[in-house]
Design a protein around this motif. Sequence first.
Motif, mmCIF file in Angstrom:
data_model
loop_
_atom_site.group_PDB
_atom_site.id
_atom_site.type_symbol
_atom_site.label_atom_id
_atom_site.label_comp_id
_atom_site.label_asym_id
_atom_site.label_seq_id
_atom_site.Cartn_x
_atom_site.Cartn_y
_atom_site.Cartn_z
ATOM 1 N N ILE A 627 0.830 -1.202 0.000
ATOM 2 C CA ILE A 627 0.000 0.000 0.000
ATOM 3 C C ILE A 627 0.864 1.250 0.000
ATOM 4 C CG2 ILE A 627 -1.805 1.234 1.210
ATOM 5 C CD1 ILE A 627 -2.550 -1.559 2.397
ATOM 6 N N LEU A 628 1.924 1.190 0.801
ATOM 7 C CA LEU A 628 2.816 2.334 0.864
ATOM 8 C C LEU A 628 3.379 2.664 -0.503
ATOM 9 C CD1 LEU A 628 4.978 1.916 4.051
ATOM 10 C CD2 LEU A 628 3.362 3.727 3.528
ATOM 11 N N SER A 629 3.702 1.632 -1.266
ATOM 12 C CA SER A 629 4.315 1.911 -2.548
ATOM 13 C C SER A 629 3.286 2.509 -3.493
ATOM 14 C CB SER A 629 4.942 0.651 -3.128
ATOM 15 O OG SER A 629 3.927 -0.302 -3.324
ATOM 16 N N ALA A 630 2.022 2.308 -3.215
ATOM 17 C CA ALA A 630 0.995 2.903 -4.064
ATOM 18 C C ALA A 630 0.788 4.370 -3.730
ATOM 19 C CB ALA A 630 -0.322 2.152 -3.920
ATOM 20 N N ASN A 631 0.738 4.686 -2.484
ATOM 21 C CA ASN A 631 0.472 6.082 -2.126
ATOM 22 C C ASN A 631 0.438 6.300 -0.624
ATOM 23 O OD1 ASN A 631 -0.425 8.788 -2.303
ATOM 24 N ND2 ASN A 631 -2.434 8.054 -1.695
ATOM 25 N N GLY A 632 0.463 7.548 -0.262
ATOM 26 C CA GLY A 632 0.040 7.895 1.083
ATOM 27 C C GLY A 632 1.153 8.369 1.976
ATOM 28 N N ASN A 633 0.871 9.309 2.853
ATOM 29 C CA ASN A 633 1.866 9.620 3.853
ATOM 30 C C ASN A 633 1.435 8.964 5.148
ATOM 31 O OD1 ASN A 633 0.511 11.617 5.604
ATOM 32 N ND2 ASN A 633 0.463 12.855 3.738
ATOM 33 N N ILE A 634 2.215 7.979 5.519
ATOM 34 C CA ILE A 634 1.876 7.138 6.649
ATOM 35 C C ILE A 634 2.982 7.320 7.669
ATOM 36 C CG2 ILE A 634 1.640 4.724 7.349
ATOM 37 C CD1 ILE A 634 -0.584 5.848 5.613
ATOM 38 N N PRO A 753 16.487 6.689 4.495
ATOM 39 C CA PRO A 753 17.868 6.391 4.126
ATOM 40 C C PRO A 753 18.800 7.590 4.227
ATOM 41 C CG PRO A 753 16.464 6.459 2.178
ATOM 42 C CD PRO A 753 15.562 6.531 3.365
ATOM 43 N N PHE A 778 17.573 -0.607 -0.934
ATOM 44 C CA PHE A 778 16.482 0.151 -1.540
ATOM 45 C C PHE A 778 15.539 -0.790 -2.257
ATOM 46 C CE2 PHE A 778 19.736 3.410 -1.365
ATOM 47 C CZ PHE A 778 19.017 4.517 -0.950
ATOM 48 N N PHE A 860 9.419 4.007 -0.405
ATOM 49 C CA PHE A 860 8.542 5.175 -0.246
ATOM 50 C C PHE A 860 7.675 5.343 -1.466
ATOM 51 C CE2 PHE A 860 12.091 5.766 2.484
ATOM 52 C CZ PHE A 860 11.508 6.212 3.653
ATOM 53 N N GLN B 15 9.276 14.561 7.779
ATOM 54 C CA GLN B 15 9.581 13.299 7.091
ATOM 55 C C GLN B 15 10.614 13.532 6.004
ATOM 56 O OE1 GLN B 15 6.156 10.785 5.888
ATOM 57 N NE2 GLN B 15 7.227 10.622 3.929
ATOM 58 N N ASN B 43 -4.263 11.021 8.151
ATOM 59 C CA ASN B 43 -3.515 11.681 9.224
ATOM 60 C C ASN B 43 -4.473 12.406 10.163
ATOM 61 O OD1 ASN B 43 -0.912 10.937 8.423
ATOM 62 N ND2 ASN B 43 -0.802 12.623 6.955
ATOM 63 N N HIS B 261 -6.736 4.292 0.489
ATOM 64 C CA HIS B 261 -6.202 3.197 1.308
ATOM 65 C C HIS B 261 -6.669 3.425 2.739
ATOM 66 C CE1 HIS B 261 -3.272 5.808 3.241
ATOM 67 N NE2 HIS B 261 -2.978 6.288 2.055
ATOM 68 N N LEU B 263 -4.854 2.810 5.555
ATOM 69 C CA LEU B 263 -3.741 2.694 6.508
ATOM 70 C C LEU B 263 -3.901 3.603 7.722
ATOM 71 C CD1 LEU B 263 -0.607 2.243 4.264
ATOM 72 C CD2 LEU B 263 -1.503 0.682 5.971
ATOM 73 N N LYS B 267 -4.933 4.684 13.409
ATOM 74 C CA LYS B 267 -4.698 5.946 14.125
ATOM 75 C C LYS B 267 -5.977 6.446 14.802
ATOM 76 C CE LYS B 267 -1.002 7.869 11.223
ATOM 77 N NZ LYS B 267 -0.708 9.004 10.324
ATOM 78 N N GLY B 307 -1.122 7.709 -8.189
ATOM 79 C CA GLY B 307 -0.240 7.421 -7.067
ATOM 80 C C GLY B 307 1.092 8.127 -7.232
ATOM 81 N N ASP B 308 2.194 7.386 -6.983
ATOM 82 C CA ASP B 308 3.506 8.035 -7.025
ATOM 83 C C ASP B 308 4.242 7.741 -8.321
ATOM 84 O OD1 ASP B 308 4.138 5.407 -6.773
ATOM 85 O OD2 ASP B 308 5.357 5.624 -4.969
#
Lengths: 860, 310
Positions: A627-634, A753, A778, A860, B15, B43, B261, B263, B267, B307-308
């Motif tokens: 999920i992280l690799s898809a998106n989002g600031n977690i 890193p 990485f 990330f 971050q 968040n 998502h 995630l 929280k 996404g990214d």
Amino acid sequence: MDVLEKGFSQPTDRIKALRNAIYDATPTVEADRAELITASYKETEGMPIVIRRAKAVEKILNEIPIAIRDNDLIAGVLTVSVHGCQIYPEYSYDWVEKEFDTMATRMADPFAIPKDTAKRLHEVFQYWPGKTTSELATSYMSQPCLDAQANGIFTVGNYYFNGIGHVCVDYGKVLQKGFAGIIQEAEEAKANLTPLDPESIKKQQFYDAVIISYRAAIQYANRYADLCSQLAAKESNAARKAELTQIAANCRQVPEHPATTWWQACQSFWFVQLILQIESSGHSISPGRFDQYMYPFLAADTNISHDFAQELLDNIWIKFNDLNKTRDDVSDQAFAGYALFQNIQCGGQNEDGIDVTNPLSYMMIDAGAHVAMAAPSFSIRYWNKTPDEFLYRACELVRLGYGYPAMYNDEVIIPALENRGINLKDARNYCIIGCVEPQVPHKTDGWHDAAFFNIAKVLDVTLHNGRSGKTQLGPKTGEMKDFQNLGSLMVAYKKQMSYFVRLLAEADNCVDFAHMERCPLPFESAMVDDCIGRGKSVQEGGAIYNFTGPQAFGVADNGDSFAAIQKHVFENKEVTMAQLAEAMDHNFGYDDATGKIQQWFGTGGGQCCSSDANMDERQIYEAVKRILSANGNIDIDQLQRDLKTGTENCAAPASTGDTAQYQNIKRIMENTTWFGNDDDFVDQITREAGQIYAREVEKYKNPRGGQFQAGCYPVSANVLFGKDVAPLPDGRLAWTPLADGVSPRAGCDTNGPTAAAMSVAKLGHEIFSNGTLYNQKFSPSALAGDDGLKRFEAMCRAYFENKGMHVQFNVIDRATLLDAQQHPENHKDLVVRVAGYSAQFISLAKEVQDNIISRTEHTF
Amino acid sequence: MEIQYQTEGDIFDIQRFSLNDGPGIRTIVFLKGCPLSCWWCSNPESQRRRPVVMYNEAECLHCRRCESACKQHAVTFTEDGVRHFSDDICIGSGDCAAVCPSQALVMKGSRITVENLINELKKERSMFRRSGGGVTLSGGDPLMQIDFAVELLKACKAQGWNTAIETECCAERENILRAVPYIDHIMVDIKHMDEEKHRIFTGVSNRLILDNIRAVAAFSPITIRVPVIPHVNNTEKEIGDIARFAAALPNVQCVNLLPYHSLGENKYKMLGREYKMNRLSAKSLDNEALEKYRSLVEQAGVPCRIGDES
């Protein structure tokens, strides 16, 4: 539009076939060298040792079975079977005998020993009791020195039981003058001896030994020429027939005479590389700055096509992988991965401070992509003037995920070497040996892998008033409960360190004398300056620069432990030293399957934490990562903490009383900012924990007239030596792996890193002039596309700008590694950087594999 | 340019090594406070301006020090040791987290001056310089603390760093325009074109937001980010409306679709709050739908990222 990314071509079918032959081979022990050296030693008893060594080399080179591999363009093999190894009983042999029945099935680096071979070796070993270097070394060692080794403070096992290696000889001299030129040098030096100098008696023996060795080496090449001619005569395929005919011609020209073509230069280089590893079992025979001494022969060869020149280079790359070595079961866990650490470099500056990256440097990067095997250990030299194009290309190779090239920073290493008395020109020309060790090529006997020194164990002993378990090993410097502040604890730590480093120096020097007296190496010595000038071997101090380099690991464990004590005991007063000591001696309330906690401290651990929990952790981690690799600031910190508590807290509700209290203390201690997060307090204390070691080490001298210098890299010993270390104040449970090199502890660098790299760069690498090792991992997604390449290049330059010394990368996703553990048969080509070298992942011990998997993955 | 380095602001995270919030290697500063309270917010600790305490039960030693430390009596333990927290009484003093010996209680939110924050950000300066990266302000919505945000942006500019901001543009026009001159990259969210749905799922009308986006886009390049949320805007019509709005603006560089998502769910538990998305039983999106939205955006004439991806 990606324009930086150039991509890599496919290797030729020949290269693929040569590679498959190695993957398909079962590493097998051969008895021939052991038999031949034993026969020779029986014939030469009573002669000067250096002559005995030369005669032994002569006999081996004259009689050892030889072979030409299918498809090979370059002649010269260590064993008739592919990827096999020889035995070197003059260093040690008893472990081989003990492992006759188990070596084929042991966990790390198994080798087959056919029944007949075992029988022949058994016969040979009858000759050796009392005659080996290891036995002589043992007889020199004091009891406290032996005790410290037996309790896992350090080991000098590498040179204790094997040859030294760890050298970059003068390949350029051989390419230009041939072995005939070296014989001539020795003859001229011999002719100039004067009877007025009493040393001339021994010098003459040395020169004779050189001449015997090199004549035998020329003859050895001619045996290959003969064999190729015979094979050519029988060969029906016209193309292969022509190749064999040319290889035969090459072997008659080189290494005896100067190389006249690129092909001959490659052949001549290979004979040097091979014969060094027949003469002695020392590993880390490192080609060093290959692009510098080889390029003139490529540039001058106007007839060769680029593609064929590349294929010859790729062929050499393959041949590095054909060489092999067996070690005892325990050492092979520390050196896991059939590794010989033949470190080869490209790029960097010359002795005048001019960048000398050349077309061969780029071809070497292509060879790394084409061959994609564990050997050689491939590195680039970095400095401020490294061309961007070259660094991008190197990053592109890193991104393929083979774990190389590693990168070395001239801006730190050159001053570090000058600080050891090396002049500027020599320092600028440094090369890398073995894992990460800098030396001046063909002028140095660096003794780089002199020991693994476990500084986390020194902390363990310090916290038990000089005891390891129940054994009083070091001086009494105070019980843990009595330390009133961090300063007094550091004083005790320093005293223990001083005591054990003294024993370390003793052990190393005992081994050093043993090699000097029993195993001088005339073949190697004639290619190291200034042995011919001085008329003595490398082992007797013939090299211009002499060092002994024992390396530490556990730096981050100690730094983190000091920081945790300072915060929770002395500042916040949440726990007393007495409570912490008690919790540690109960393994923080966690189960100890080994029962050693009970033996050492008369206490039991708790009953907590089944291994099944790890599976859950993996599954959760995988989900989160996707999920992280898809998106989002977690909040990644939070996630990692969640995962960790998920595993460690499993039995907490059931645990009662003291057990729960010990577990609480662990959690309190873990509420600390760890090394690896760019936090000045813990980074500085970690730096001090390592520097205390390095400053003790540099006080000592070796028998070759050189100085001790510390390194900080573990190979894979951080896993093995963790097994001797009791719980530590940072919450680390007993017997688990230690931090690797200068890297943060696995999973503790939670600020990403760049923060980890900045922490590492703060350690003061210059004092660790025997080399430091920083592993970064990485996921491919962080490096994808031109943007990824640019970021990667920027990170490398920024890390080096901040005085980092070395960095290497694993760019592999966790799922791949886990799958390789389950299905090794599908992942024969998976090569990872273990710590200073690349290894075939599936050949590593399970625990080393787990350690690699658990290293923080920065996605990330 | 005069910079007020002593200006104070409330942040809850920094971050490093962020790769998807502007060019190069970036550090994101998360500012507290948001005018919206979107159901899917990952968040939630960012939404209130004041500090909040997050409770991780797995780390709790049940030592009850937090109970004694809390002057508001927001924390109580039952007879059998179960911790109870009253969010409505808590004032965010942080007294409980200060005495927590493990990592069970963590304060989210701390006050910091521009000067101290810049010093922290400087740790990454070689990465910024080498990669062409810099600092991204996120939140919450950084524009909620406009004085702090403006001084911080100016201070970053004084270091020669690239700046970016992630905002809802739900603030007074005048304030937004104070910040714009110091921002290299503006990333603004659009959740929904329908005012009523916007109000239901985010707590506010979208009218001010859309007006502000039109105003900013008139003279500054912007990226529009669209969280694609099941049952909220997960249809071709709804994404299409946003795409057409974006296409009509002069300076939109790209529409970035951010797939939903969950995630952040944990929280909410740690904050003692409800995760409203559970009411919708939302599932994650499939690639097929996302690709369809991509083509909608591209058909409208705007580049699209999911996404990214770069």
